[in-house]
Each structure stands twice: as C-alpha cells, then as structure tokens.
Design a protein around this motif. Structure first.
Motif, PDB file in Angstrom:
ATOM      1  N   UNK A 182      52.614  43.099 -30.541  1.00  0.00           N
ATOM      2  CA  UNK A 182      51.438  42.872 -31.142  1.00  0.00           C
ATOM      3  C   UNK A 182      50.587  41.552 -30.558  1.00  0.00           C
ATOM      4  N   UNK A 183      51.423  40.752 -30.144  1.00  0.00           N
ATOM      5  CA  UNK A 183      50.668  39.421 -29.373  1.00  0.00           C
ATOM      6  C   UNK A 183      50.093  39.919 -28.079  1.00  0.00           C
ATOM      7  N   UNK A 184      50.638  40.769 -27.177  1.00  0.00           N
ATOM      8  CA  UNK A 184      50.089  41.448 -26.192  1.00  0.00           C
ATOM      9  C   UNK A 184      48.764  42.048 -26.320  1.00  0.00           C
ATOM     10  N   UNK A 185      48.864  42.863 -27.288  1.00  0.00           N
ATOM     11  CA  UNK A 185      47.429  43.683 -27.818  1.00  0.00           C
ATOM     12  C   UNK A 185      46.452  42.761 -28.322  1.00  0.00           C
ATOM     13  N   UNK A 186      46.779  41.811 -29.090  1.00  0.00           N
ATOM     14  CA  UNK A 186      46.029  40.772 -29.394  1.00  0.00           C
ATOM     15  C   UNK A 186      45.201  39.987 -28.402  1.00  0.00           C
ATOM     16  N   UNK A 187      46.153  39.804 -27.631  1.00  0.00           N
ATOM     17  CA  UNK A 187      45.604  39.292 -26.229  1.00  0.00           C
ATOM     18  C   UNK A 187      44.557  39.993 -25.698  1.00  0.00           C
ATOM     19  N   UNK A 188      44.919  41.202 -25.361  1.00  0.00           N
ATOM     20  CA  UNK A 188      44.004  42.285 -24.853  1.00  0.00           C
ATOM     21  C   UNK A 188      42.715  42.346 -25.427  1.00  0.00           C
ATOM     22  N   UNK A 189      42.546  42.484 -26.742  1.00  0.00           N
ATOM     23  CA  UNK A 189      41.537  42.413 -27.654  1.00  0.00           C
ATOM     24  C   UNK A 189      40.633  41.394 -27.318  1.00  0.00           C
ATOM     25  N   UNK A 190      41.322  40.342 -27.560  1.00  0.00           N
ATOM     26  CA  UNK A 190      40.355  38.954 -27.351  1.00  0.00           C
ATOM     27  C   UNK A 190      39.822  38.930 -25.931  1.00  0.00           C
ATOM     28  N   UNK A 191      40.550  39.278 -24.924  1.00  0.00           N
ATOM     29  CA  UNK A 191      40.283  39.203 -23.356  1.00  0.00           C
ATOM     30  C   UNK A 191      39.119  40.169 -23.121  1.00  0.00           C
ATOM     31  N   UNK A 192      38.959  41.322 -23.804  1.00  0.00           N
ATOM     32  CA  UNK A 192      37.948  42.542 -23.664  1.00  0.00           C
ATOM     33  C   UNK A 192      36.841  41.983 -24.141  1.00  0.00           C
ATOM     34  N   UNK A 193      36.673  41.518 -25.396  1.00  0.00           N
ATOM     35  CA  UNK A 193      35.364  41.049 -26.028  1.00  0.00           C
ATOM     36  C   UNK A 193      34.927  39.738 -25.160  1.00  0.00           C
ATOM     37  N   UNK A 194      35.629  38.905 -24.713  1.00  0.00           N
ATOM     38  CA  UNK A 194      35.381  37.810 -24.150  1.00  0.00           C
ATOM     39  C   UNK A 194      34.724  37.972 -22.615  1.00  0.00           C
ATOM     40  N   UNK A 195      35.658  38.745 -21.931  1.00  0.00           N
ATOM     41  CA  UNK A 195      35.452  39.102 -20.528  1.00  0.00           C
ATOM     42  C   UNK A 195      33.856  40.111 -20.482  1.00  0.00           C
ATOM     43  N   UNK A 196      33.796  41.028 -21.595  1.00  0.00           N
ATOM     44  CA  UNK A 196      32.703  41.514 -21.387  1.00  0.00           C
ATOM     45  C   UNK A 196      31.346  40.685 -21.628  1.00  0.00           C
ATOM     46  N   UNK A 197      31.334  39.820 -22.916  1.00  0.00           N
ATOM     47  CA  UNK A 197      30.420  39.006 -23.183  1.00  0.00           C
ATOM     48  C   UNK A 197      30.193  37.963 -22.004  1.00  0.00           C
ATOM     49  N   UNK A 198      30.970  37.403 -21.353  1.00  0.00           N
ATOM     50  CA  UNK A 198      30.992  36.553 -20.164  1.00  0.00           C
ATOM     51  C   UNK A 198      30.255  37.126 -18.940  1.00  0.00           C
ATOM     52  N   UNK A 199      30.415  38.421 -18.780  1.00  0.00           N
ATOM     53  CA  UNK A 199      29.724  39.088 -17.625  1.00  0.00           C
ATOM     54  C   UNK A 199      28.150  39.470 -18.138  1.00  0.00           C
ATOM     55  N   UNK A 200      28.110  39.507 -19.367  1.00  0.00           N
ATOM     56  CA  UNK A 200      26.812  40.069 -19.782  1.00  0.00           C
ATOM     57  C   UNK A 200      25.907  38.834 -19.572  1.00  0.00           C
ATOM     58  N   UNK A 201      26.395  37.442 -20.092  1.00  0.00           N
ATOM     59  CA  UNK A 201      25.589  36.446 -19.953  1.00  0.00           C
ATOM     60  C   UNK A 201      25.426  35.918 -18.503  1.00  0.00           C
ATOM     61  N   UNK A 202      26.364  36.222 -17.528  1.00  0.00           N
ATOM     62  CA  UNK A 202      26.338  35.753 -16.128  1.00  0.00           C
ATOM     63  C   UNK A 202      25.358  36.672 -15.302  1.00  0.00           C
ATOM     64  N   UNK A 203      25.373  37.786 -15.862  1.00  0.00           N
ATOM     65  CA  UNK A 203      24.409  38.828 -15.051  1.00  0.00           C
ATOM     66  C   UNK A 203      23.150  38.966 -15.885  1.00  0.00           C
ATOM     67  N   UNK A 204      22.913  38.167 -16.659  1.00  0.00           N
ATOM     68  CA  UNK A 204      21.527  38.395 -17.488  1.00  0.00           C
ATOM     69  C   UNK A 204      20.500  37.428 -16.735  1.00  0.00           C
TER      70      UNK A 204
END
Length: 481
Positions: free
Chosen positions: A423-445
C-alpha cells in the motif's frame, strides 16, 4: 461443507471491505472540486484548504507501514474497526468544522490515520480468507474496482453534492458510509495470525513515517516549485528558506526522506540481528517476483492517477468543462476498470498473473497512445473515449493481477508486512503520477508547446517502463516459505 468455508468467509466480508476502499479513494479526490467554497466557509485561503488535502495524503502515506504492522499486534479486524472509527470521527469533525484548525484535525489527521489503519486489513483479510488464487483475484478485482470507482467518481459526486447541498454534506456522506461498514463487519470473521502477537517497533515506525513523509512531500512540492529551479519563493512560517531561482525544495525534501529510509533499513538489520521483531522483515525484499510486482504496482497507480489528472485538466482548461462534466467524461476509463476487474476471477483461472500484467500494460499503452493521437487531431470529447476505455481495461486487468501476485507470494505470517509495503508503494505511485503530470503541464505551458500532450507522452514512456518490469517477472514465481 468445510472446503467452502474460506470462500464463504471471503464472500461475507467483501462488501464492507470494498466500501471501505471506495470511501478512502473517494476522499482523496472529492474535495478537489470544493476548494473555493470550503475556503470561504472556513474563513481561510485556497492555499489553506489545499494544505489540508495535501496533509491527508501525507499522513496516510507516512503511516501505511506502521498501520499495517498493527494488524499483527492488535488483530486484523480490530485494526480495521479502529481505522473506521477514527476515519468516521474525522469526517464528522470536518463536516462541522468552523475553521481551518478543526478541518486539519478531522480531515488531515484523523481521516489520514484512519485510512492508514483500515486499508492494509482489507487486503490481508482477502488474502488469508481466499486460499484459491482465482477466487482471491475475484475479490481483489472487486476491491480494486471499488477503489478506482471512488477515485474516478470523487470529483463527480463531490461536485454534485457541493453544487446541490454543500461540501459539508460530502463529509456527512462519508460518515454514513463508515457507519454502515461498521454495522456490516460486526460478524466479520477474523482469522488469527500464526504465532504470538509481535512487539511493535516504535523506532522503526518513526523512521519509516519520517522517510515516507519527506519523500511524498518532495513529490507533491514538485507541482508548485518544479523539479529544477524553484518557480517561486519557498517559505515556512513566513521565513523564505529558498528564494525563487534557487534549487527546488523538492530535492532537499527527497534527500531527507532517503536518509531517513536508509536509517530505517539499517535499523531493521540491527533489530533482526539482535533477535527482536522489526517493523518490517527484510525478507520482504528478497523475493524477485514480489519486488518486480511492487514495481509494476507503483507504475500502474502512477499511470492511472497521472492520466486521470492530465485528462481532467485538459477537459477543464482547454475545453472549458465543469467538474461534473469532467467526471462524466472520465466514465469510459472507469467503465473499463470495472469491467476488467469484474472478470478478474475468469482471467486468473485461464492465465497466469504475469500474463495478465503484461496484457494490462500492453492495453494501457495502446489506450494512452490512442488518446494522444486522437486528441491531437481535434478537440471533440468523443476523441477521448476509445483511448480512455482501452487504458481503463488495461489498468483494471493488471491492478488486480499485481496485488494478487505480491500478496500471494508471502505466507499468512508475513501478510501484515507485505500489505503495508504494498500500500505504501501504491500511494507513492499515486502521488508521483499526479505531481509528475502537473509538473510537465506547467513546464511545457509555453507558446509553441503542447503541455497536455507532453505530459501524456511522459506517462506513456513510464508505462513502457512498467511493461519492461512485467516482462522481467518470472514465469513461475516461488512463494516465500
């Protein structure tokens, strides 16, 4: 008949366990559409409410391993009940909160701790009550589908309730569901863990919590501050610690987390050598199939949350959809996850878990590439349907198979350890998915660039990396003795 008792036990418990997983996943996304009215009613700022939502995620992620270990100390059912009661109390406090302080106590602290206590027993109870791999896949499919449904419909249900009644009613709905679950589990069987209850490793719990907290915090900070130079000043209690243009606070946070986790591993080794009970046995990391399975789990949750996030932001910012319409537009992905999760038992009877994970990644990558190609050709909402549906079917297929593979690799005595780690690994993956996607959106805007396409392309690359991990899975994983 005696041979049917395990299946009967699993069938009895699946409804309350699925509801518990649904409500935890729902809570993680529902409030994102009510930030502005919450800030107004609580006499605070949007940042204050966002901080509360972030702290809920941090609390849950940081305490998942200690919470899972407590299932061995207190018992699986008792830990589940304690988590439900804490969560329900927190949701009630959040519903009546007059200000940000009570909201932080209820939503961020009590609901976060409650989630960390009640999520691991869900997977442990299904594992120990279902010795047959195919039956276990069926019930893991139901729970995984409930979790995906909660995450996907959170913005839709939360938006409807906030629009028609109030955001407070959304928390009251959680209280009602929690009360229903408590009633349902009164006669829930509680298979005892083999051997005496272990001693709880307080030092290990503290080190693991600190390590996971800083790692997840670093990931979450990336959305606001970026991965390179800090996009804005990083301040704590009004004091600027890192000025705009300096190194992003992501890296100091990740470094602190890695140091704490390294100290955690050293502590585990010393504790085992001294003959004492550690928070997490190091043998959890000695099985190749389980290690690769945990890797596929992390990538799967990263892809799912990242794709949901990118699509939702695209629909709202590029096409002007409301939160409710966005939730409806994500229905194909949810339907795909539910359909493949419902077929998990049938799949498991005819194909190995490795084959299902491989097939799931192939379908998911195909769906994401389809989504990227069709959306690039225009802005019609129907262009998102084929890709989301294919990705949903793939995700539902491999989410269940990965959990089944990892949990089934270890015997009953290790279920508390592996469930918390999983469950800890899954939570880390969830957090990284949203954060990474958001970061790319901002940096590529920037002019001439396509932020949503860039973000989705990064997720496709990570999905291919997950496919490679799946290829490396052994064809016949050997369970730990």
């Amino acid at each position: 008949m005696p041979t049917r008792q395990p299946a009967d036990a699993a069938r009895t418990m699946i409804l309350p366990l699925a509801l518990a997983q649904f409500i935890c996943s729902y809570a993680g996304t529902a409030m994102n559409v009510a930030i502005t009215p919450m800030a107004h009613d609580l006499h605070t700022t949007v940042f204050g409410v966002q901080t509360t939502i972030t702290l809920f995620t941090l609390t849950m992620a940081a305490l998942m391993i200690p919470g899972s270990k407590l299932t061995d100390v207190w018992g699986r059912k008792r830990c589940l009940v304690a988590g439900l009661l804490l969560y329900g109390t927190g949701a009630l406090l959040a519903a009546i909160a007059p200000g940000l302080g009570v909201m932080l106590l209820g939503n961020a602290l009590l609901e976060g701790i409650g989630s960390a206590l009640m999520i691991p027993p869900i997977y442990i109870l299904i594992t120990v009550a279902s010795p047959d791999v195919a039956i276990r896949a069926k019930y893991f499919g139901i729970v995984s589908g409930a979790g995906a449904l909660g995450a996907a419909t959170g913005p839709l249900i939360g938006g409807l309730i906030t629009s028609l009644v109030s955001w407070r009613a959304s928390f009251l709905l959680q209280v009602i569901v929690i009360a229903w679950i408590v009633v349902l589990i009164r006669r829930l069987p509680d298979p005892a863990r083999p051997g005496p209850a272990p001693h709880f490793d307080v030092t290990g719990a503290a080190l693991s919590a600190i390590g996971l907290l800083f790692v997840v915090l670093g990931v979450l900070l990336s959305t606001r501050y970026g991965w390179g130079a800090a996009r804005t000043d990083f301040a704590v209690a009004g004091h600027v610690l890192i000025a705009q243009g300096g190194v992003s606070p992501v890296w100091p946070s990740l470094a602190l987390g890695v140091v704490a986790l390294a100290a955690f591993v050293l502590h585990l080794r010393r504790t085992e050598r001294a003959g004492r009970e550690p928070l997490l046995h190091l043998r959890m990391f000695g099985n190749r199939a389980a290690n690769l399975g945990l890797g596929t789990q992390a990538v799967q949750w990263l892809i799912m949350q990242g794709t949901f996030f990118v699509t939702a932001v695209y629909l709202q910012n590029a096409l002007g959809y409301s939160a409710i319409m966005t939730g409806l537009a994500l229905t194909p992905a949810t339907a795909g996850i539910l359909a493949s999760s419902a077929a998990a038992e049938r799949f498991a009877r005819h194909r190995s878990q490795r084959t299902l994970i491989l097939a799931g990644f192939i379908l998911t990558v195909t769906g994401m590439v389809t989504l990227l190609a069709l959306v690039a050709g225009g802005t019609g909402i129907w262009r998102t349907v084929p890709g989301l549906l294919l990705a949903g079917v793939g995700l539902g297929t491999m989410l269940t198979a990965s959990v089944n593979l990892v949990q089934s690799t270890f015997p009953d005595r290790d279920q508390g350890d592996i469930s918390g780690l999983s469950r800890a690994v899954s939570n880390l993956g969830s957090s990284l998915g949203t954060a990474l996607a958001g970061s790319v959106i901002v940096s590529a805007a920037h002019p001439g660039r396509h932020p949503y396409a860039a973000s989705l392309a990064v997720l496709v690359i990570l999905a291919v990396a997950g496919l490679i991990l799946a290829v490396l899975l052994p064809r016949t994983p050997a369970p730990n003795a």
